[in-house]
Design a protein around this motif. Sequence first.
Motif, PDB file in Angstrom:
ATOM      1  N   ASN A  54       0.825  -1.216   0.000  1.00  0.00           N
ATOM      2  CA  ASN A  54       0.000   0.000   0.000  1.00  0.00           C
ATOM      3  C   ASN A  54       0.858   1.265   0.000  1.00  0.00           C
ATOM      4  O   ASN A  54       0.350   2.363  -0.210  1.00  0.00           O
ATOM      5  N   ASP A  55       2.164   1.099   0.248  1.00  0.00           N
ATOM      6  CA  ASP A  55       3.056   2.270   0.251  1.00  0.00           C
ATOM      7  C   ASP A  55       3.324   2.785  -1.162  1.00  0.00           C
ATOM      8  O   ASP A  55       3.886   3.865  -1.338  1.00  0.00           O
ATOM      9  N   THR A  57       1.687   3.888  -4.727  1.00  0.00           N
ATOM     10  CA  THR A  57       0.441   4.233  -5.413  1.00  0.00           C
ATOM     11  C   THR A  57       0.669   3.923  -6.894  1.00  0.00           C
ATOM     12  O   THR A  57       1.762   4.110  -7.413  1.00  0.00           O
ATOM     13  N   THR A  72       9.649   0.221  -3.842  1.00  0.00           N
ATOM     14  CA  THR A  72       9.706   1.569  -3.256  1.00  0.00           C
ATOM     15  C   THR A  72      10.780   2.410  -3.938  1.00  0.00           C
ATOM     16  O   THR A  72      10.625   3.617  -4.105  1.00  0.00           O
ATOM     17  N   CYS A  80       5.684   8.017  -6.810  1.00  0.00           N
ATOM     18  CA  CYS A  80       4.491   7.206  -6.531  1.00  0.00           C
ATOM     19  C   CYS A  80       4.505   6.569  -5.136  1.00  0.00           C
ATOM     20  O   CYS A  80       3.913   5.511  -4.935  1.00  0.00           O
ATOM     21  N   CYS A  82       3.337   6.691  -1.156  1.00  0.00           N
ATOM     22  CA  CYS A  82       2.130   7.251  -0.544  1.00  0.00           C
ATOM     23  C   CYS A  82       2.476   8.498   0.279  1.00  0.00           C
ATOM     24  O   CYS A  82       3.633   8.739   0.634  1.00  0.00           O
ATOM     25  N   GLU A  83       1.438   9.269   0.564  1.00  0.00           N
ATOM     26  CA  GLU A  83       1.630  10.631   1.058  1.00  0.00           C
ATOM     27  C   GLU A  83       2.318  10.691   2.421  1.00  0.00           C
ATOM     28  O   GLU A  83       3.134  11.578   2.652  1.00  0.00           O
ATOM     29  N   ASP A  84       2.038   9.747   3.326  1.00  0.00           N
ATOM     30  CA  ASP A  84       2.681   9.871   4.650  1.00  0.00           C
ATOM     31  C   ASP A  84       4.197   9.660   4.557  1.00  0.00           C
ATOM     32  O   ASP A  84       4.966  10.294   5.286  1.00  0.00           O
TER      33      ASP A  84
END
Length: 230
Positions: A54-55, A57, A72, A80, A82-84
């Motif tokens: 899920n990390d 996008t 990653t 791409c 994720c926002e956090d």
Amino acid sequence: MPGRNVLIVYAHQEPKSMNGSLKDIVVDVMSKQGCNVVVSDLYTMKFNAAATRNDITGDLCNPQHFSYGIETKEAFKKGCLCEDILEEQRKVHDADLVILQFPLYWFSFPAIMKGWIDRVFVQGFAFDFPGCYETGLLKGKKALLSFTTGGTEEMFSKEGASGDIRYLLWPIQHGIMHFCGFQVLSPQISYAPEYVSEVKRKEMLMNWAQRLENIWEEPPIDCTPPWYFQ
Ligand SMILES: Cc1cc2nc3c(=O)[nH]c(=O)nc-3n(C[C@H](O)[C@H](O)[C@H](O)COP(=O)(O)OP(=O)(O)OC[C@H]3O[C@@H](n4cnc5c(N)ncnc54)[C@H](O)[C@@H]3O)c2cc1C
């Protein structure tokens, strides 16, 4: 140093804890110096410590065989992640000094902080090949571990039951911070705050505040095996 940026990555559940007080001192002293101080308060943020697909996008490079490191790295290049994660990477990018503030858990840091490292320090952002140790991608920044223990200083001596505290700093200071290029400053260790007197605790807090006054002038430690194991 006016204008310098300090990031405190803070892992304690209780604001009135010793760790909370140690963190508050950094905010207070360094703000008065004119530094911009940012705190990542991991429990309050409910920071997600789990490194999962899920990390990323968007599409995966290889959905048939998921590799967190490869995916990653590519997601970082393509923007791409994720926002956090991106938000924490922006804080690290801007920081001149990163302070990790935590209670010692099982000779290491709490899982939530390990998760922060796992997810934020991705390949291409914090390190690469080449691009580790002296050429780590976060070179030019300073890092410092400030932590509390349950055990006493005597227990964490070479002859003590737990062995020299420096042995357990190797994975974090060397394997993470130095690997990513940080200049590592001496750790700030507050031993056994639960078991010492109020006076002693105040003394520990005062020592930390005093040290922070000149922290920008401190030379880094020699982050090589002799510092840890001799
Ligand atoms: C899962 C787990 C694993 C652990 N593993 C280890 C391990 O491997 N090795 C080890 O040594 N320990 C270990 N511990 C113990 C842990 O490291 C200590 O409990 C912790 O470091 C104590 O710090 P604290 O901030 O939580 O203390 P706290 O209990 O929050 O604070 C200690 C005292 O300081 C007081 N205080 C706070 N602020 C101030 C202030 N401004 N002025 C004066 N007094 C103040 C508090 O009121 C309290 O009385 C472990 C604990 C857990 C839960």
